[in-house]
Enzyme design. Structure first.
Site, PDB file in Angstrom:
ATOM      1  N   LYS A 126       0.838  -1.103  -0.019  1.00  0.00           N
ATOM      2  CA  LYS A 126       0.254   0.059  -0.165  1.00  0.00           C
ATOM      3  C   LYS A 126       1.030   1.222   0.021  1.00  0.00           C
ATOM      4  O   LYS A 126       2.089   0.924   0.561  1.00  0.00           O
ATOM      5  CB  LYS A 126      -1.033  -0.091   1.122  1.00  0.00           C
ATOM      6  CG  LYS A 126      -2.165   0.820   1.139  1.00  0.00           C
ATOM      7  CD  LYS A 126      -3.063  -0.121   0.563  1.00  0.00           C
ATOM      8  CE  LYS A 126      -4.499   0.754   0.115  1.00  0.00           C
ATOM      9  NZ  LYS A 126      -5.617   0.103  -0.187  1.00  0.00           N
ATOM     10  N   ASP A 166      -6.886   4.171  -4.544  1.00  0.00           N
ATOM     11  CA  ASP A 166      -7.774   3.994  -3.385  1.00  0.00           C
ATOM     12  C   ASP A 166      -8.276   5.448  -2.761  1.00  0.00           C
ATOM     13  O   ASP A 166      -8.637   6.321  -3.948  1.00  0.00           O
ATOM     14  CB  ASP A 166      -6.789   3.718  -2.053  1.00  0.00           C
ATOM     15  CG  ASP A 166      -7.294   2.950  -0.992  1.00  0.00           C
ATOM     16  OD1 ASP A 166      -7.750   1.944  -0.723  1.00  0.00           O
ATOM     17  OD2 ASP A 166      -7.661   4.003   0.247  1.00  0.00           O
TER      18      ASP A 166
HETATM   19  P1  NDP Z   1     -13.138   7.615  -2.755  1.00  0.00           P
HETATM   20  O1  NDP Z   1     -11.872   8.777  -2.503  1.00  0.00           O
HETATM   21  O2  NDP Z   1     -13.580   7.416  -3.902  1.00  0.00           O
HETATM   22  O3  NDP Z   1     -14.195   7.725  -1.821  1.00  0.00           O
HETATM   23  C1  NDP Z   1     -14.117   7.967  -0.526  1.00  0.00           C
HETATM   24  C2  NDP Z   1     -15.348   8.290   0.044  1.00  0.00           C
HETATM   25  O4  NDP Z   1     -15.412   8.190   1.584  1.00  0.00           O
HETATM   26  C3  NDP Z   1     -15.721   9.802  -0.154  1.00  0.00           C
HETATM   27  O5  NDP Z   1     -17.187  10.073  -0.311  1.00  0.00           O
HETATM   28  C4  NDP Z   1     -14.993  10.597   0.954  1.00  0.00           C
HETATM   29  O6  NDP Z   1     -15.754  11.736   1.171  1.00  0.00           O
HETATM   30  C5  NDP Z   1     -15.254   9.584   2.111  1.00  0.00           C
HETATM   31  N1  NDP Z   1     -14.415   9.701   3.045  1.00  0.00           N
HETATM   32  C6  NDP Z   1     -13.048   9.538   3.071  1.00  0.00           C
HETATM   33  N2  NDP Z   1     -12.354   9.807   4.091  1.00  0.00           N
HETATM   34  C7  NDP Z   1     -13.319  10.108   5.030  1.00  0.00           C
HETATM   35  C8  NDP Z   1     -13.186  10.440   6.378  1.00  0.00           C
HETATM   36  N3  NDP Z   1     -12.080  10.421   7.068  1.00  0.00           N
HETATM   37  N4  NDP Z   1     -14.421  10.764   7.150  1.00  0.00           N
HETATM   38  C9  NDP Z   1     -15.593  10.784   6.142  1.00  0.00           C
HETATM   39  N5  NDP Z   1     -15.670  10.278   4.903  1.00  0.00           N
HETATM   40  C10 NDP Z   1     -14.467  10.285   4.363  1.00  0.00           C
HETATM   41  O7  NDP Z   1     -12.347   6.411  -2.177  1.00  0.00           O
HETATM   42  P2  NDP Z   1     -12.756   4.833  -2.522  1.00  0.00           P
HETATM   43  O8  NDP Z   1     -14.206   4.649  -2.580  1.00  0.00           O
HETATM   44  O9  NDP Z   1     -12.132   4.187  -3.587  1.00  0.00           O
HETATM   45  O10 NDP Z   1     -12.442   4.090  -1.178  1.00  0.00           O
HETATM   46  C11 NDP Z   1     -13.413   3.997  -0.004  1.00  0.00           C
HETATM   47  C12 NDP Z   1     -12.912   2.648   0.771  1.00  0.00           C
HETATM   48  O11 NDP Z   1     -12.885   1.686   0.169  1.00  0.00           O
HETATM   49  C13 NDP Z   1     -11.563   2.985   1.386  1.00  0.00           C
HETATM   50  O12 NDP Z   1     -11.519   2.433   2.794  1.00  0.00           O
HETATM   51  C14 NDP Z   1     -10.503   2.235   0.667  1.00  0.00           C
HETATM   52  O13 NDP Z   1      -9.433   1.603   1.181  1.00  0.00           O
HETATM   53  C15 NDP Z   1     -11.691   0.758   0.392  1.00  0.00           C
HETATM   54  N6  NDP Z   1     -11.185   0.195  -0.813  1.00  0.00           N
HETATM   55  C16 NDP Z   1     -11.328   0.753  -1.964  1.00  0.00           C
HETATM   56  C17 NDP Z   1     -11.039  -0.045  -3.356  1.00  0.00           C
HETATM   57  C18 NDP Z   1     -10.873   0.700  -4.635  1.00  0.00           C
HETATM   58  O14 NDP Z   1     -10.846  -0.170  -5.576  1.00  0.00           O
HETATM   59  N7  NDP Z   1     -10.951   1.708  -4.814  1.00  0.00           N
HETATM   60  C19 NDP Z   1     -10.805  -1.395  -3.276  1.00  0.00           C
HETATM   61  C20 NDP Z   1     -11.058  -1.965  -1.784  1.00  0.00           C
HETATM   62  C21 NDP Z   1     -11.259  -1.171  -0.699  1.00  0.00           C
HETATM   63  P3  NDP Z   1     -14.911  13.079   0.789  1.00  0.00           P
HETATM   64  O15 NDP Z   1     -15.046  13.127  -0.626  1.00  0.00           O
HETATM   65  O16 NDP Z   1     -15.524  14.239   1.312  1.00  0.00           O
HETATM   66  O17 NDP Z   1     -13.469  13.140   1.371  1.00  0.00           O
HETATM   67  O1  2IT Z   2      -7.966  -1.618  -0.882  1.00  0.00           O
HETATM   68  C1  2IT Z   2      -7.950  -2.126  -2.041  1.00  0.00           C
HETATM   69  O2  2IT Z   2      -7.991  -3.523  -2.114  1.00  0.00           O
HETATM   70  C2  2IT Z   2      -7.555  -1.281  -3.163  1.00  0.00           C
HETATM   71  N1  2IT Z   2      -7.505  -0.134  -2.802  1.00  0.00           N
HETATM   72  C3  2IT Z   2      -7.318  -1.833  -4.503  1.00  0.00           C
HETATM   73  C4  2IT Z   2      -6.002  -2.175  -4.688  1.00  0.00           C
HETATM   74  C5  2IT Z   2      -5.673  -2.725  -5.888  1.00  0.00           C
HETATM   75  O3  2IT Z   2      -4.486  -2.862  -6.252  1.00  0.00           O
HETATM   76  O4  2IT Z   2      -6.714  -2.567  -7.086  1.00  0.00           O
END
Ligand code: NDP
Ligand code: 2IT
Length: 444
Positions: A126, A166
């Protein structure tokens, strides 16, 4: 003292300033205790747990960038290469002001087990930065990404370490990062996933984490004689994972009534309008007040509150520790029957325990959000064979991987006498694969 307790104590002592890392390690080690006890002598002799909780290496670097007014800023950049026992390091990059080494160590540690569960050959890593993309212009984000990659490129490679997105890193950032890697090296290599569809990206990668969450949930519900049809669902977040989780839940016949961002949350009694949400978040990059402006029937509330809404199933899809004990109590009091994690470690340890003891179905993020990284690995496969698969092909592979993960964690839990404890099932199944690979490869 048991081997697990000894290692946990040492992790707490050595990483005292990294509470999220301690939390992630505690959850995993506590739930693999049965397996460790059965194999204590073998594991101790190889210092297996001590090696498992220490990243292979952590790279940190300075990232200077210039804003649109000519002011120079300095951010911290990181890559945590946690464990490559079963494949090249793989895991996302997070750009968020809260990023520090402890957050990336927790995420890298979780990624090791998640990636093992996908059945694909990928290790765990990461990275990211404390850069805050909110309110920055495209040009500022581009200059930051170029500066970040100018250092990161030395440490990654298609068979070494393959980052992706992420929080705060989506298609735009991956594009700028990829462009800079290519410019420095002249090589057109699969060193990032989540790429645009015109330059080596995979169909369905954008949707994969959210869709995968729902495929995993479908299977767990099926194992428990339930389904998504007409279920009222609460989702948190409004980013990549949340948007496509909502889209798929609705395709499966559920009604999703909430979403949130870091400023506030939406309750939409008619069900979230995904087209409006995509326009607000993916196109305009605006706040959720803009969603309310386009959907007069919806309510907008400042602050936190998604878990106070009556729902059948809850899907935390924003960030770590966003669902605490009080939230868990509110969900249970409102008749919620299941919590399925889309984010990484969104539920605190005590909330998880409370939900499980209250008889709710509960799936840990390292299993239920593995669809994103699994599809990243499918992107790597397509890049290796220099072909691109159809959306149907990728989606059907994603579906079978997620159904498989659900079945594996259910079977592992049952095998060790913890039927229905999917946290234990996921951790044990992931651990067994990584442990076997590490033991086979000698002490390193
Ligand atoms: P994005 O940046 O696309 O979206 C994140 C969302 O969560 C936004 O709506 C953001 O609001 C909100 N958010 C982030 N931090 C905070 C906080 N501290 N307090 C309140 N709201 C918060 O990220 P993802 O959707 O990609 O990721 C979301 C989660 O999923 C994370 O935990 C990530 O690690 C996990 N994840 C992501 C993957 C991926 O492929 N993208 C895969 C697996 C897991 P705002 O825009 O206002 O900050
Ligand atoms: O938390 C996760 O699994 C991710 N943000 C996706 C990682 C990836 O390599 O696609």
């Amino acid at each position: 003292m048991s081997y697990v307790d000894e290692v946990l104590e040492s992790v707490k002592k050595k990483n005292a300033a990294e509470p999220e890392f301690i939390q992630a390690v505690t959850e995993v080690l506590e739930s693999i205790r049965v397996v460790v006890d059965e194999n204590e002598e073998k594991y101790r002799k190889a210092a297996l747990l001590e090696r498992l909780v220490e990243p292979d290496r952590i790279i940190t670097f300075r990232v200077p960038w210039t804003d649109d007014n000519g002011n120079v800023h300095v951010q911290r950049g990181y890559r945590v290469q946690f464990n490559n026992a079963i494949g090249p390091y793989k895991g996302g990059l997070r750009f968020h002001p809260s990023v520090y080494q402890g957050i990336l160590k927790f995420l890298g540690f979780e990624q090791v087990f998640k990636n093992a569960l996908t059945t694909l050959p990928i290790g765990g890593g990461k990275g990211g930065s404390d850069f805050d993309p909110h309110g920055k212009s495209d040009a500022e984000v581009m200059r930051f990404c170029q500066s970040f990659m100018t250092e990161l490129y030395k440490y990654i490679g298609a068979d070494v370490d393959v980052p992706a997105g992420d929080i705060g890193v989506g298609g735009r950032e991956i594009g700028y990062l990829y462009g800079q890697y290519k410019r420095i090296t002249t090589a057109y290599e699969s060193i990032l996933t989540g790429k645009g569809l015109t330059f080596g990206g995979s169909l369905i990668r954008t949707q994969a984490t959210g869709y995968g969450l729902m495929y995993c949930t479908e299977e767990i519900l099926k194992l428990n004689g339930k389904n998504m049809k007409d279920a009222v669902c609460a989702v948190s977040g409004a980013g990549n994972v949340a948007i496509y989780a909502i889209e798929k839940a609705q395709q499966l016949g559920a009604k999703v009534v909430t979403c949130s961002d870091s400023s506030g949350w939406i309750y939409d009694p008619d069900g979230i309008d995904v087209a409006v949400l995509k326009d607000v978040k993916e196109v305009k990059r605006a706040r959720l007040t803009e969603y309310k402006a386009q959907r007069p029937n919806a309510e907008y509330h400042e602050g936190k509150g998604v878990w106070s809404v009556k729902c059948d199933y809850a899907f935390p899809c924003a960030t770590q520790n966003e669902l605490n004990l009080d939230d868990a109590k509110a969900l249970v009091a409102n008749g919620c029957q299941g919590v399925f994690e889309g984010a990484n470690m969104p539920t605190t340890l005590e909330a998880t325990k409370y939900l499980q003891e209250s008889g709710l179905l509960f799936t840990p993020g390292k299993a239920s959000n593995a669809g994103g990284v699994a599809t990243s690995a499918l992107e790597m496969s397509q890049n290796s064979e220099r072909l691109s698969w159809t959306a149907e092909e990728v989606d059907s592979r994603l579906k079978s991987i997620m159904y498989g993960i659900a079945d594996t964690m259910a079977a592992s839990a049952e095998k060790y006498g913890m039927k229905g404890n999917y946290v234990a099932g996921a951790n044990i199944a992931g651990f067994e694969k990584v442990a076997e690979a590490m033991l086979a490869q000698g002490i390193y």
